[in-house]
Write an enzyme that holds these catalytic residues in place. Structure first.
Site, mmCIF file in Angstrom:
data_model
loop_
_atom_site.group_PDB
_atom_site.id
_atom_site.type_symbol
_atom_site.label_atom_id
_atom_site.label_comp_id
_atom_site.label_asym_id
_atom_site.label_seq_id
_atom_site.Cartn_x
_atom_site.Cartn_y
_atom_site.Cartn_z
ATOM 1 N N GLY A 1 0.785 -1.494 0.174
ATOM 2 C CA GLY A 1 0.642 0.347 -0.138
ATOM 3 C C GLY A 1 1.119 1.330 0.255
ATOM 4 O O GLY A 1 1.825 1.290 -1.050
ATOM 5 N N LEU A 2 0.541 2.481 0.843
ATOM 6 C CA LEU A 2 0.954 3.352 0.926
ATOM 7 C C LEU A 2 1.248 3.797 -0.602
ATOM 8 O O LEU A 2 2.441 4.229 -1.119
ATOM 9 C CB LEU A 2 2.163 3.761 1.687
ATOM 10 C CG LEU A 2 1.752 3.247 2.859
ATOM 11 C CD1 LEU A 2 3.300 3.528 3.801
ATOM 12 C CD2 LEU A 2 0.642 4.418 3.307
ATOM 13 N N CYS A 3 0.404 3.817 -1.509
ATOM 14 C CA CYS A 3 0.850 4.735 -3.209
ATOM 15 C C CYS A 3 -0.291 5.287 -3.538
ATOM 16 O O CYS A 3 -0.680 5.047 -4.046
ATOM 17 C CB CYS A 3 1.012 3.118 -4.211
ATOM 18 S SG CYS A 3 0.318 2.034 -4.310
ATOM 19 N N GLY A 4 -0.970 5.841 -2.250
ATOM 20 C CA GLY A 4 -1.743 7.062 -2.798
ATOM 21 C C GLY A 4 -3.534 6.170 -3.361
ATOM 22 O O GLY A 4 -3.647 4.966 -2.901
ATOM 23 N N PHE B 1 -3.417 4.371 -5.980
ATOM 24 C CA PHE B 1 -2.911 4.075 -7.107
ATOM 25 C C PHE B 1 -4.235 2.640 -7.268
ATOM 26 O O PHE B 1 -4.591 2.346 -8.098
ATOM 27 C CB PHE B 1 -1.748 3.853 -6.913
ATOM 28 C CG PHE B 1 -1.216 2.440 -8.307
ATOM 29 C CD1 PHE B 1 -1.260 2.857 -9.286
ATOM 30 C CD2 PHE B 1 -0.875 0.921 -7.218
ATOM 31 C CE1 PHE B 1 -0.495 1.846 -9.991
ATOM 32 C CE2 PHE B 1 -0.715 -0.069 -8.321
ATOM 33 C CZ PHE B 1 -0.299 0.259 -9.474
#
Lengths: 133, 293
Positions: free
Chosen positions: B89-92, B94
């Site tokens: 995760g931690l990709c906005g 996406f």
């Protein structure tokens, strides 16, 4: 010969080589064929073998390709290869070692899938060994 | 004084979060560069491939014995959706964007009475769609061990799709992935894998209007070309997706870093004010005490 043929050798991962040459010899499934400028348009499958690029009077460039597709039109020749290794970079001892490994894998493969994979790898390495110096 | 202590703790906690986000941004930036190079290097092959596909398929007379991969099964009752997402995760937005597109497609298809099954690449898609469509997901392909996507990572996926198609499990296969346009912009793309979408304008690929000779024969070439093309399409999708993921992560982490520094500024201001107020109060107390003596 003034006219030259443009060639491109592409693998799935990148464009390996492109340029112009007097003649390109492609290992087609039904036999090797040489491509000169003005060749009739052909699409052919390629068997594992050596692709030769002849240019000028220099020694031909030899590249091993592990099968693919070749598209020829009057002024260009595009080879889509699964895998390509220049023959000069092939090391006989290394290949023999890899072949041995692949055969061992094949011997102790537990699933059909693994055995299939190993046999493909072994067949490919045998082909490569044949052309390696 | 308790208030000051709490503020100080918050400032240091935001500062350490900022360190993490800015490190993640740097990592994403360097991974992005590699992924982008790889995606760009792979483009020539898939372009040439579609050209060859178009010229072989275009030159062929329409007949009943066309390979099913090209012509389709003649039905479109069952769909297979291949959804490529990221492992982490931690990709906005996406993954959310990809999942949203896939979800609305599934709902549309189900609304039309079609049967849908799902093949997830990357566990984020499975996690997010598992809530609503857990009975549709046939499998998840784990990509977490793969650092650099090689062509040999795409072939098992395409082989799997092929064998399912041969077994008659589905009629149409769609793939969802994110096309990498720029670091700021990734476009969710729906690509039809089976039957192969050939740019069929009827015109020959040759300038003089001639057709290609096929060796050994058109059928044999197509039989070799179609599975190969499928693998290439999957590979291409995976590469684009990987580049998009890193791009999205970099953007998200960049704004998180900026956000954190804004927050630190605000908190420091509050902290200084509170400190000064405390000092003033102390001074007043001392002076008042001195006067009383």
């Amino acid at each position: 010969m003034a006219e030259k043929i443009a060639y491109e050798l592409v693998s799935p991962e990148r464009l390996l080589r492109s340029g112009e040459a007097d003649m390109v010899v492609v290992p087609g499934t039904e036999g090797d064929f040489g491509v000169l400028p003005g060749h009739a348009p052909v699409i052919s499958t390629v068997r594992p073998g050596v692709l030769e690029i002849h240019d000028g009077n220099a020694e031909a460039d030899q590249i091993f390709i592990a099968g693919g597709i070749c598209e020829v039109s009057a002024d260009r020749c595009t080879v889509l290869a699964d895998e390509a290794v220049p023959v000069v970079d092939m090391d006989r001892a290394d290949l023999e070692q890899r072949l041995k490994d692949a055969e061992e894998d094949l011997a102790d493969a537990k699933t059909d899938e693994a055995a299939h994979k190993a046999s493909i790898a072994a067949a490919l390495l045998k082909d490569m060994l044949q052309v390696a110096r | 004084m308790a208030n000051l202590k709490i503020l100080k703790e918050r400032i240091s906690s935001v500062a350490s979060t900022q360190k993490i986000t800015s490190a993640m941004k740097m990592v994403a930036a360097s991974k992005l560069r590699r992924a982008q190079e790889q995606a760009e290097a792979a483009r020539p092959f898939s372009e040439r491939m579609s050209q060859v596909m178009a010229s072989v398929a275009g030159g062929m007379p329409k007949s009943d014995d066309m390979p099913k991969l090209l012509a389709g099964t003649g039905k479109d009752d069952t769909y297979l959706i291949v959804l490529a997402t990221s492992e982490r995760g931690l990709c906005g937005g996406f993954n959310a964007n990809l999942v949203r597109a896939a979800r609305s497609k599934i709902q549309d298809l189900q609304g039309e009475g079609k049967k849908v099954s799902l093949l997830c690449i990357g566990k984020k898609g499975r996690d997010m769609l598992g809530r609503d469509f857990s009975n549709l997901i046939i499998d998840t392909i784990d990509m977490s061990a793969i650092r650099r996507i090689a062509f040999s990572d795409a072939t098992p996926i395409s082989d799997r799709v092929m064998s399912m198609f041969d077994a008659g499990d589905f009629d149409v296969c769609l793939m969802f992935y994110s096309h990498f346009k720029s670091v700021m912009e990734q476009i969710v793309t729906e690509h039809q894998l089976i039957p192969v979408a050939v740019a069929d304008d009827g015109a020959s690929a040759l300038e003089d209007g001639g057709t290609y000779d096929a060796e050994p024969g058109e059928m044999e070439i197509l039989a070799d070309l179609l599975p190969r093309n499928l693998a290439i399409q999957v590979f291409h999708g995976l590469l684009e997706n990987a580049a998009s993921e890193q791009g999205a992560r970099m953007t998200a982490m960049d704004s998180a870093t900026r956000n954190a520094s804004d927050m630190i500024d605000g908190l420091t201001l509050t902290y200084n004010r509170a400190r000064q107020a405390a000092i003033t109060t102390e001074l007043i107390e001392i002076i008042a005490g001195a006067e009383a003596v």
